[in-house]
Scaffold this motif. Structure first.
Motif, PDB file in Angstrom:
ATOM      1  N   LEU A  79      35.723  36.301  36.742  1.00 27.13           N
ATOM      2  CA  LEU A  79      36.257  37.525  37.534  1.00 27.13           C
ATOM      3  C   LEU A  79      37.623  37.736  37.217  1.00 27.13           C
ATOM      4  O   LEU A  79      38.381  37.033  37.014  1.00 27.13           O
ATOM      5  CB  LEU A  79      36.167  36.731  38.988  1.00 27.13           C
ATOM      6  CG  LEU A  79      34.937  36.300  39.602  1.00 27.13           C
ATOM      7  CD1 LEU A  79      35.041  35.461  40.881  1.00 27.13           C
ATOM      8  CD2 LEU A  79      34.017  37.699  39.793  1.00 27.13           C
ATOM      9  N   VAL A  80      37.671  39.082  37.080  1.00 22.27           N
ATOM     10  CA  VAL A  80      38.927  39.692  36.984  1.00 22.27           C
ATOM     11  C   VAL A  80      39.215  40.666  37.811  1.00 22.27           C
ATOM     12  O   VAL A  80      38.307  41.450  38.406  1.00 22.27           O
ATOM     13  CB  VAL A  80      39.007  40.532  35.322  1.00 22.27           C
ATOM     14  CG1 VAL A  80      38.845  39.240  34.277  1.00 22.27           C
ATOM     15  CG2 VAL A  80      37.970  41.386  35.354  1.00 22.27           C
ATOM     16  N   THR A  81      40.488  40.986  38.021  1.00 19.37           N
ATOM     17  CA  THR A  81      41.034  42.193  38.999  1.00 19.37           C
ATOM     18  C   THR A  81      41.100  43.512  38.211  1.00 19.37           C
ATOM     19  O   THR A  81      41.529  43.605  37.303  1.00 19.37           O
ATOM     20  CB  THR A  81      42.305  41.727  39.796  1.00 19.37           C
ATOM     21  OG1 THR A  81      43.377  41.470  38.635  1.00 19.37           O
ATOM     22  CG2 THR A  81      42.036  40.383  40.489  1.00 19.37           C
ATOM     23  N   GLY A  82      40.868  44.322  39.247  1.00 22.12           N
ATOM     24  CA  GLY A  82      41.026  45.894  38.589  1.00 22.12           C
ATOM     25  C   GLY A  82      42.587  46.464  38.992  1.00 22.12           C
ATOM     26  O   GLY A  82      43.404  45.600  39.116  1.00 22.12           O
ATOM     27  N   GLU A  83      42.688  47.745  38.887  1.00 22.98           N
ATOM     28  CA  GLU A  83      44.008  48.342  39.162  1.00 22.98           C
ATOM     29  C   GLU A  83      44.058  48.563  40.794  1.00 22.98           C
ATOM     30  O   GLU A  83      43.316  48.765  41.394  1.00 22.98           O
ATOM     31  CB  GLU A  83      43.927  49.760  38.731  1.00 22.98           C
ATOM     32  CG  GLU A  83      44.111  49.908  37.140  1.00 22.98           C
ATOM     33  CD  GLU A  83      45.241  49.403  36.650  1.00 22.98           C
ATOM     34  OE1 GLU A  83      46.287  49.983  37.053  1.00 22.98           O
ATOM     35  OE2 GLU A  83      45.274  48.717  35.522  1.00 22.98           O
ATOM     36  N   PRO A  84      45.445  48.021  41.250  1.00 22.27           N
ATOM     37  CA  PRO A  84      45.699  48.129  42.741  1.00 22.27           C
ATOM     38  C   PRO A  84      45.679  49.341  42.969  1.00 22.27           C
ATOM     39  O   PRO A  84      46.208  50.514  42.274  1.00 22.27           O
ATOM     40  CB  PRO A  84      46.905  47.584  42.698  1.00 22.27           C
ATOM     41  CG  PRO A  84      47.630  47.378  41.470  1.00 22.27           C
ATOM     42  CD  PRO A  84      46.424  47.506  40.155  1.00 22.27           C
ATOM     43  N   PHE A  85      45.310  49.831  44.042  1.00 24.49           N
ATOM     44  CA  PHE A  85      45.283  51.091  45.014  1.00 24.49           C
ATOM     45  C   PHE A  85      46.221  50.971  46.348  1.00 24.49           C
ATOM     46  O   PHE A  85      45.979  50.375  46.998  1.00 24.49           O
ATOM     47  CB  PHE A  85      43.828  51.545  45.300  1.00 24.49           C
ATOM     48  CG  PHE A  85      43.691  52.963  45.839  1.00 24.49           C
ATOM     49  CD1 PHE A  85      43.423  53.810  45.018  1.00 24.49           C
ATOM     50  CD2 PHE A  85      43.809  53.310  47.227  1.00 24.49           C
ATOM     51  CE1 PHE A  85      43.368  55.190  45.504  1.00 24.49           C
ATOM     52  CE2 PHE A  85      43.532  54.613  47.543  1.00 24.49           C
ATOM     53  CZ  PHE A  85      43.440  55.495  46.738  1.00 24.49           C
TER      54      PHE A  85
ATOM     55  N   GLY B  81      30.094  48.831  44.501  1.00 24.12           N
ATOM     56  CA  GLY B  81      29.350  47.970  43.969  1.00 24.12           C
ATOM     57  C   GLY B  81      30.290  46.710  42.991  1.00 24.12           C
ATOM     58  O   GLY B  81      29.789  46.104  42.097  1.00 24.12           O
ATOM     59  N   HIS B  82      31.545  46.670  43.301  1.00 27.95           N
ATOM     60  CA  HIS B  82      32.249  45.744  42.562  1.00 27.95           C
ATOM     61  C   HIS B  82      31.702  44.300  43.350  1.00 27.95           C
ATOM     62  O   HIS B  82      31.429  44.249  44.281  1.00 27.95           O
ATOM     63  CB  HIS B  82      33.808  46.202  42.889  1.00 27.95           C
ATOM     64  CG  HIS B  82      34.298  47.185  42.398  1.00 27.95           C
ATOM     65  ND1 HIS B  82      34.543  47.366  40.772  1.00 27.95           N
ATOM     66  CD2 HIS B  82      34.616  48.494  42.897  1.00 27.95           C
ATOM     67  CE1 HIS B  82      34.934  48.388  40.566  1.00 27.95           C
ATOM     68  NE2 HIS B  82      35.035  49.277  41.830  1.00 27.95           N
TER      69      HIS B  82
ATOM     70  N   ALA C 186      44.877  47.725  48.040  1.00 27.74           N
ATOM     71  CA  ALA C 186      43.738  47.218  47.954  1.00 27.74           C
ATOM     72  C   ALA C 186      43.069  47.223  46.427  1.00 27.74           C
ATOM     73  O   ALA C 186      43.538  47.648  45.505  1.00 27.74           O
ATOM     74  CB  ALA C 186      42.437  48.395  48.459  1.00 27.74           C
ATOM     75  N   ILE C 187      42.605  46.120  45.949  1.00 28.27           N
ATOM     76  CA  ILE C 187      42.258  45.847  44.667  1.00 28.27           C
ATOM     77  C   ILE C 187      40.836  45.387  44.490  1.00 28.27           C
ATOM     78  O   ILE C 187      40.362  44.570  45.330  1.00 28.27           O
ATOM     79  CB  ILE C 187      43.159  44.839  44.044  1.00 28.27           C
ATOM     80  CG1 ILE C 187      43.157  44.731  42.454  1.00 28.27           C
ATOM     81  CG2 ILE C 187      43.160  43.598  44.688  1.00 28.27           C
ATOM     82  CD1 ILE C 187      44.583  43.969  41.998  1.00 28.27           C
ATOM     83  N   THR C 188      40.142  45.733  43.319  1.00 28.70           N
ATOM     84  CA  THR C 188      38.558  45.179  43.330  1.00 28.70           C
ATOM     85  C   THR C 188      38.890  44.003  42.369  1.00 28.70           C
ATOM     86  O   THR C 188      39.810  43.612  41.721  1.00 28.70           O
ATOM     87  CB  THR C 188      37.844  46.233  42.213  1.00 28.70           C
ATOM     88  OG1 THR C 188      38.526  46.427  41.213  1.00 28.70           O
ATOM     89  CG2 THR C 188      37.758  47.616  43.254  1.00 28.70           C
TER      90      THR C 188
ATOM     91  N   LYS D 201      45.614  35.515  41.942  1.00 31.64           N
ATOM     92  CA  LYS D 201      46.936  35.782  41.949  1.00 31.64           C
ATOM     93  C   LYS D 201      46.951  37.479  42.004  1.00 31.64           C
ATOM     94  O   LYS D 201      46.628  38.002  41.011  1.00 31.64           O
ATOM     95  CB  LYS D 201      47.563  35.337  40.717  1.00 31.64           C
ATOM     96  CG  LYS D 201      47.312  33.803  40.237  1.00 31.64           C
ATOM     97  CD  LYS D 201      48.410  33.075  41.109  1.00 31.64           C
ATOM     98  CE  LYS D 201      48.477  31.679  40.663  1.00 31.64           C
ATOM     99  NZ  LYS D 201      48.115  30.725  41.598  1.00 31.64           N
ATOM    100  N   VAL D 202      47.612  37.989  42.973  1.00 30.50           N
ATOM    101  CA  VAL D 202      47.756  39.181  43.308  1.00 30.50           C
ATOM    102  C   VAL D 202      49.229  39.476  42.827  1.00 30.50           C
ATOM    103  O   VAL D 202      50.229  38.842  43.445  1.00 30.50           O
ATOM    104  CB  VAL D 202      47.352  39.897  44.608  1.00 30.50           C
ATOM    105  CG1 VAL D 202      45.813  39.998  44.796  1.00 30.50           C
ATOM    106  CG2 VAL D 202      48.086  39.045  45.587  1.00 30.50           C
TER     107      VAL D 202
END
Length: 78
Positions: free
Chosen positions: A19-25, A45-46, A9-11, A76-77
């Motif tokens: 828009l930017v992605t966070g750290e993957p979980f 709230g992301h 899961a990623i924010t 792009k993940v």
């Protein structure tokens, strides 16, 4: 040798750069990845969140399980 599978899961957040992605979980199952992504979007709230599965090594295949909120079409993940 068995195939390596990761459920992630990623924010996604809105910044001045877009828009930017966070750290993957990493999650234990597809259902937990979807639940985690949904809660990161709805509760924390992301701008958006994505649940996906990555399998294989060294060649990897990525499959998006579910998206929530504001997620770019060309995400792009990695």
């Amino acid at each position: 040798m068995s195939e390596i599978t990761h459920f992630i899961a990623i924010t996604v957040d809105l910044t001045n750069d877009g828009l930017v992605t966070g750290e993957p979980f990493k999650c234990a199952s597809p259902a937990s990845a979807i639940d985690r992504a949904k809660s990161m979007w709805k509760v924390f709230g992301h701008s958006g969140a994505v649940a996906y599965v990555r399998s294989g090594y060294p060649e990897t295949k990525t499959t998006v399980l579910r998206t929530f909120g504001n997620v770019p079409d060309d995400l792009k993940v990695c």
